[in-house]
Design a protein around this motif. Structure first.
Motif, PDB file in Angstrom:
ATOM      1  N   ARG A 174       0.827  -1.195   0.000  1.00  0.00           N
ATOM      2  CA  ARG A 174       0.000   0.000   0.000  1.00  0.00           C
ATOM      3  C   ARG A 174       0.871   1.258   0.000  1.00  0.00           C
ATOM      4  O   ARG A 174       0.449   2.314   0.457  1.00  0.00           O
ATOM      5  CB  ARG A 174      -0.923  -0.011   1.218  1.00  0.00           C
ATOM      6  CG  ARG A 174      -2.064  -1.024   1.086  1.00  0.00           C
ATOM      7  CD  ARG A 174      -3.082  -0.553   0.045  1.00  0.00           C
ATOM      8  NE  ARG A 174      -4.096  -1.546  -0.239  1.00  0.00           N
ATOM      9  CZ  ARG A 174      -5.157  -1.792   0.512  1.00  0.00           C
ATOM     10  NH1 ARG A 174      -5.327  -1.133   1.643  1.00  0.00           N
ATOM     11  NH2 ARG A 174      -6.035  -2.694   0.147  1.00  0.00           N
ATOM     12  N   THR A 175       2.039   1.134  -0.536  1.00  0.00           N
ATOM     13  CA  THR A 175       2.972   2.246  -0.659  1.00  0.00           C
ATOM     14  C   THR A 175       3.800   2.020  -1.914  1.00  0.00           C
ATOM     15  O   THR A 175       3.913   0.884  -2.397  1.00  0.00           O
ATOM     16  CB  THR A 175       3.887   2.335   0.576  1.00  0.00           C
ATOM     17  OG1 THR A 175       4.872   3.351   0.360  1.00  0.00           O
ATOM     18  CG2 THR A 175       4.603   1.013   0.818  1.00  0.00           C
ATOM     19  N   PRO A 201      -0.191   0.771  -5.230  1.00  0.00           N
ATOM     20  CA  PRO A 201      -1.462   1.499  -5.274  1.00  0.00           C
ATOM     21  C   PRO A 201      -1.774   2.058  -6.663  1.00  0.00           C
ATOM     22  O   PRO A 201      -0.886   2.531  -7.377  1.00  0.00           O
ATOM     23  CB  PRO A 201      -1.252   2.628  -4.255  1.00  0.00           C
ATOM     24  CG  PRO A 201      -0.232   2.092  -3.304  1.00  0.00           C
ATOM     25  CD  PRO A 201       0.701   1.267  -4.149  1.00  0.00           C
ATOM     26  N   TYR A 202      -3.053   1.988  -7.008  1.00  0.00           N
ATOM     27  CA  TYR A 202      -3.486   2.485  -8.318  1.00  0.00           C
ATOM     28  C   TYR A 202      -3.291   3.995  -8.450  1.00  0.00           C
ATOM     29  O   TYR A 202      -3.292   4.540  -9.566  1.00  0.00           O
ATOM     30  CB  TYR A 202      -4.954   2.119  -8.563  1.00  0.00           C
ATOM     31  CG  TYR A 202      -5.940   2.968  -7.791  1.00  0.00           C
ATOM     32  CD1 TYR A 202      -6.630   4.013  -8.407  1.00  0.00           C
ATOM     33  CD2 TYR A 202      -6.183   2.742  -6.433  1.00  0.00           C
ATOM     34  CE1 TYR A 202      -7.528   4.796  -7.695  1.00  0.00           C
ATOM     35  CE2 TYR A 202      -7.078   3.517  -5.723  1.00  0.00           C
ATOM     36  CZ  TYR A 202      -7.743   4.536  -6.349  1.00  0.00           C
ATOM     37  OH  TYR A 202      -8.625   5.315  -5.643  1.00  0.00           O
ATOM     38  N   PHE A 256      11.554  -3.579 -10.743  1.00  0.00           N
ATOM     39  CA  PHE A 256      10.385  -4.120 -10.042  1.00  0.00           C
ATOM     40  C   PHE A 256       9.301  -4.507 -11.061  1.00  0.00           C
ATOM     41  O   PHE A 256       8.963  -3.698 -11.944  1.00  0.00           O
ATOM     42  CB  PHE A 256       9.803  -3.074  -9.081  1.00  0.00           C
ATOM     43  CG  PHE A 256      10.663  -2.789  -7.885  1.00  0.00           C
ATOM     44  CD1 PHE A 256      10.622  -3.610  -6.764  1.00  0.00           C
ATOM     45  CD2 PHE A 256      11.530  -1.698  -7.871  1.00  0.00           C
ATOM     46  CE1 PHE A 256      11.419  -3.352  -5.656  1.00  0.00           C
ATOM     47  CE2 PHE A 256      12.332  -1.427  -6.774  1.00  0.00           C
ATOM     48  CZ  PHE A 256      12.284  -2.261  -5.659  1.00  0.00           C
ATOM     49  N   PRO A 257       8.765  -5.721 -10.966  1.00  0.00           N
ATOM     50  CA  PRO A 257       7.694  -6.160 -11.889  1.00  0.00           C
ATOM     51  C   PRO A 257       6.346  -5.575 -11.464  1.00  0.00           C
ATOM     52  O   PRO A 257       5.476  -6.251 -10.905  1.00  0.00           O
ATOM     53  CB  PRO A 257       7.715  -7.679 -11.752  1.00  0.00           C
ATOM     54  CG  PRO A 257       8.211  -7.912 -10.361  1.00  0.00           C
ATOM     55  CD  PRO A 257       9.168  -6.799 -10.044  1.00  0.00           C
ATOM     56  N   VAL A 258       6.165  -4.305 -11.737  1.00  0.00           N
ATOM     57  CA  VAL A 258       5.061  -3.527 -11.165  1.00  0.00           C
ATOM     58  C   VAL A 258       3.718  -3.842 -11.833  1.00  0.00           C
ATOM     59  O   VAL A 258       3.621  -3.973 -13.056  1.00  0.00           O
ATOM     60  CB  VAL A 258       5.372  -2.023 -11.276  1.00  0.00           C
ATOM     61  CG1 VAL A 258       4.144  -1.190 -10.952  1.00  0.00           C
ATOM     62  CG2 VAL A 258       6.507  -1.659 -10.334  1.00  0.00           C
ATOM     63  N   ALA A 259       2.699  -3.943 -10.992  1.00  0.00           N
ATOM     64  CA  ALA A 259       1.305  -4.026 -11.424  1.00  0.00           C
ATOM     65  C   ALA A 259       0.484  -3.154 -10.475  1.00  0.00           C
ATOM     66  O   ALA A 259       0.982  -2.713  -9.442  1.00  0.00           O
ATOM     67  CB  ALA A 259       0.814  -5.466 -11.395  1.00  0.00           C
ATOM     68  N   LEU A 260      -0.776  -2.886 -10.837  1.00  0.00           N
ATOM     69  CA  LEU A 260      -1.631  -2.019 -10.016  1.00  0.00           C
ATOM     70  C   LEU A 260      -2.602  -2.836  -9.178  1.00  0.00           C
ATOM     71  O   LEU A 260      -3.172  -3.822  -9.658  1.00  0.00           O
ATOM     72  CB  LEU A 260      -2.460  -1.071 -10.890  1.00  0.00           C
ATOM     73  CG  LEU A 260      -1.778   0.059 -11.647  1.00  0.00           C
ATOM     74  CD1 LEU A 260      -2.849   0.972 -12.231  1.00  0.00           C
ATOM     75  CD2 LEU A 260      -0.829   0.840 -10.757  1.00  0.00           C
ATOM     76  N   GLU A 261      -2.823  -2.408  -7.936  1.00  0.00           N
ATOM     77  CA  GLU A 261      -3.920  -2.932  -7.134  1.00  0.00           C
ATOM     78  C   GLU A 261      -5.107  -1.988  -7.293  1.00  0.00           C
ATOM     79  O   GLU A 261      -5.068  -0.836  -6.854  1.00  0.00           O
ATOM     80  CB  GLU A 261      -3.555  -3.020  -5.647  1.00  0.00           C
ATOM     81  CG  GLU A 261      -4.716  -3.564  -4.812  1.00  0.00           C
ATOM     82  CD  GLU A 261      -4.641  -3.215  -3.327  1.00  0.00           C
ATOM     83  OE1 GLU A 261      -5.556  -3.623  -2.585  1.00  0.00           O
ATOM     84  OE2 GLU A 261      -3.696  -2.507  -2.914  1.00  0.00           O
ATOM     85  N   LEU A 262      -6.166  -2.478  -7.933  1.00  0.00           N
ATOM     86  CA  LEU A 262      -7.374  -1.673  -8.064  1.00  0.00           C
ATOM     87  C   LEU A 262      -8.194  -1.776  -6.784  1.00  0.00           C
ATOM     88  O   LEU A 262      -8.169  -2.795  -6.093  1.00  0.00           O
ATOM     89  CB  LEU A 262      -8.200  -2.145  -9.262  1.00  0.00           C
ATOM     90  CG  LEU A 262      -7.506  -2.079 -10.624  1.00  0.00           C
ATOM     91  CD1 LEU A 262      -8.490  -2.448 -11.730  1.00  0.00           C
ATOM     92  CD2 LEU A 262      -6.903  -0.706 -10.882  1.00  0.00           C
TER      93      LEU A 262
END
Length: 696
Positions: A445-446, A462-463, A478-484
């Motif tokens: 969450r950061t 975080p989205y 970093f293999p970044v993706a979004l948390e909706l």
């Protein structure tokens, strides 16, 4: 001229069913003895269900059967048998939460009308469209929606909208509450909620019951609900007494008919059950402390026996809702005959051959008077025609007998309906899923990430992360993706813009915890990874989500490890393996009861009566109440079988704590002893399960 909104009443027992129908309900919703989200209600066994459907259909009242719990693979055959019975009885609709049952019914009973339960938690245009495309004809909207948000869905999607108009409000979005399950092994998603939220939970400066809301009442605002697109006004209360059902139904009936609701009836409704009054906060988008309330001693004492007797009077007699047309023939030298028609069904009752009148002959006025006496039945005489040959005499008793027999025949005919076709497809059993070596994903969450997170398959952030920061994280490896967010009340368009910005910055993957966010992300062309809160508990549901387009998904953390391992199908799957389990998803944040504005609210907590602390964290349009202890399975990874990945969820941990946990979990894959837990933790439900399950 538009149709009036339907009055939909709860029927948790036979007496409540009668109370609802006689108080003027257009439809009732009820549960069978299994798979109902109100398992604590008396509900209806097979024969009772048959009688209930016949009773309602004879009186022009629709029956919606609730099969709206999550179902395990082992239970699917029993659920299918119940649905076959529902089709044989020709119920008017079935309410569902479980997408596995949806998949079965679209295949086996395509003409059965389906309603999406409020347990689906849908509250956006995207979610409504997903349900409509899946074959649902109606959605029961989340109770937290405002009238403006409801109207937006009505304008963007042709699905019918059902909205709660009166009754209890859960603190959590329905289908997204795991409080009772995690704390007491009684799952709300299985109809077994113990309502721990009504116990004392407090934030500093709060009410002391900061998870307990007033009941909802929008009965006097049905016109506004209709303008917003609501076609069905739903009363909560399958666990409530018949007198409550009668009072709420009669008040809704009057309001839906455009008639004034007597103030004394509203007073009686409050007295028979309320939690220190009612609220309209969600409808108006006015959240906060004034929405909270508990059931006081005075509330309980208000439901006096005198009041209950008065309310029983509401359903002491039949509600005459069905117009009937009578045609009476009294001919020479032939048996007299009476036909009765409700506009669809016509029946005939025959009497004796009439005699010649000795004094006064029978006239039309006398016959009409007797035929109009339909009291004690659900019928009222709409049109009466009489064909009477002159000079004949028929007694009033004979006409009354004809009327009674004709209406009995009409009732019998109205009860008869052709079964809904159900063709059970015998499918080959799904084989056990065979996964490769377990991989890890992490959720933060950061956007301040520990370096060790680079070892994860995916890292959800975080989205709301700014595009420039996303680019920096991607460049750093970093293999970044979004948390909706699971809660998107009123912010759907804002979330869509955030997805598009992240996509332009190089992100192609998202975490979606409900149909709202999953459909929104898919429409934006993203690769969608399902979350725990899709509540997948059986293979058919997993297959439905594969067909829906998910790349993979987490299974419900309400399953035991053994149950999860037996789920078949081909869609890659995983489990939440670390983190504070989200117990509630709240639109009305309990921390707001402190009186502080959000800008001054830092790391709030709820405290229960034993002094246990539950963190509260805001995300999207909602806040999450988190468990007091983190879930830890780092030393039990050998028990996690047939899973493709595990999610490590970091919400309250510092960057250093997150790094340490990640290292321990990766070390556990190599079998090193450093994975042993430290501090206090929980195993969640992975070993103990929850009440009502078949044992793993």
């Amino acid at each position: 001229m538009k149709n009036k909104a339907e009055v939909l009443a709860p029927a948790g027992s036979q007496e409540s069913l009668v109370a609802a129908v006689r108080a003027g309900a257009d439809a009732v919703y009820l549960g069978a003895s299994h798979f109902s989200a109100r398992a604590g209600a008396k509900n209806f066994g097979p024969e009772e269900l048959k009688e209930a459907v016949s009773y309602c259909h004879a009186r022009g009242v629709k029956v919606y059967l609730t099969v709206n719990t999550l179902v395990l693979d082992e239970e699917l055959p029993s659920a299918v048998l119940l649905l076959q019975q529902a089709c044989a009885l020709h119920v008017d609709a079935v309410l569902l939460q479980d997408m596995g049952l949806l998949r079965i019914l679209r295949r086996d009973a395509p003409s059965l009308r389906l309603h999406a339960s409020t347990q689906t938690g849908v509250h956006t245009c995207a979610g409504a469209k997903a349900l409509y495309d899946a074959g649902f004809e109606r959605v029961v909207l989340a109770r937290e929606m405002s009238l403006r948000e409801t109207e937006k869905i009505h304008k963007c999607c042709p699905i019918e909208l059902e909205s709660f108009v009166h009754g209890a409000l859960c603190m959590s979005v329905s289908g997204q509450c795991y409080f009772s399950s995690v704390l007491g092994s009684r799952s709300g998603n299985r109809g077994m909620c113990a309502q721990p939220c009504r116990l004392p939970f407090s934030v500093p400066g709060g009410t002391g019951h900061d998870l307990s809301l007033h009941d909802l009442s929008l009965i006097t605002r049905t016109e506004e609900l209709e303008r917003a697109g609501v076609c069905s006004l739903k009363i909560e209360g399958r666990l409530k007494r018949p007198e409550y059902v009668a009072a709420a139904t009669r008040a809704c009936r009057l309001a839906a008919d455009g008639k004034p609701v007597p103030p004394e009836l509203l007073d009686q409704l409050r007295a028979v059950f309320s939690r220190s009054g009612f609220t309209q906060g969600y409808a108006d988008g006015k959240l906060g402390r004034e929405m909270f309330g508990v059931r006081s001693r005075e509330d309980v004492q208000n439901a006096t026996e005198q009041l209950l007797r008065q309310l029983r009077g509401i359903y002491s007699a039949e509600y005459q809702r069905i117009p009937v047309d009578f045609a009476l023939k009294i001919p020479y030298n032939k048996p007299m005959q009476l036909s009765a028609s409700d506009g669809v069904n016509t029946v005939f009752a025959e009497g004796r051959v009439p005699e010649q009148a000795r004094t006064a002959a029978t006239d039309e006025s006398r016959c009409r008077k007797q035929l109009e006496k339909t009291g004690g039945t659900p019928y009222f005489a709409r049109h009466i025609t009489c064909s009477i040959d002159p000079g004949l005499a028929v007694s009033a008793a004979e006409i009354n007998d004809l009327r009674r027999r004709a209406l009995a025949l009409l009732t019998e005919k109205r009860q008869q309906r052709e079964p809904i076709p159900f063709t059970e497809h015998k499918c080959e059993p799904y084989g056990a899923h065979r996964a490769s070596k377990l991989r890890f994903r992490a959720l933060f969450r950061t956007d301040s990430l520990p370096d060790f997170a680079k070892n994860c398959e995916l890292v959800y952030i975080p989205y709301t992360t700014e595009p420039r920061r996303i680019t920096e994280l991607l460049d750093a490896g970093f293999p970044v993706a979004l948390e909706l967010p699971r809660g998107m009340f009123g912010i759907e368009d804002s979330v869509r813009r955030r997805i598009e910005l992240a996509k332009a910055a190089g992100v192609s993957d998202v975490w979606a915890g409900n149909l709202d966010s999953a459909r929104l992300a898919a429409d934006c062309g993203m690769k969608v990874h399902g979350g725990f809160s899709l509540n997948i508990t059986n293979t058919e549901a997993l297959e439905w989500y594969r067909e829906f387009g998910l790349a993979d998904t987490e299974l419900s953390f309400e399953l035991t490890l053994a149950q999860a391992s037996r789920i078949g199908g081909t869609l890659p799957r995983g489990l939440l393996l670390y983190g504070r389990l989200p117990l509630m998803l709240c639109r009305n944040c309990p921390a707001k009861n402190s009186g502080k504005p959000c800008s001054e609210c830092h790391s709030p907590e709820l405290t229960d009566r034993r002094g246990v602390h539950f963190p509260i964290r805001c995300y999207g349009a909602c806040s999450e109440v988190l468990n007091s202890l983190p879930l830890y399975l780092g030393d039990r990874l050998n028990d996690v079988r047939n899973m493709d990945f595990g999610l490590l969820r970091f919400t309250t941990e510092s960057k250093e704590e997150s790094e340490h946990i990640l290292q321990k979990y990766f070390a556990a894959l190599e079998g090193t002893p450093s994975a042993e837990p430290s501090g206090t933790y929980t195993r969640g439900l992975y070993y103990r399960g929850f009440e009502g399950d078949l044992k793993a």
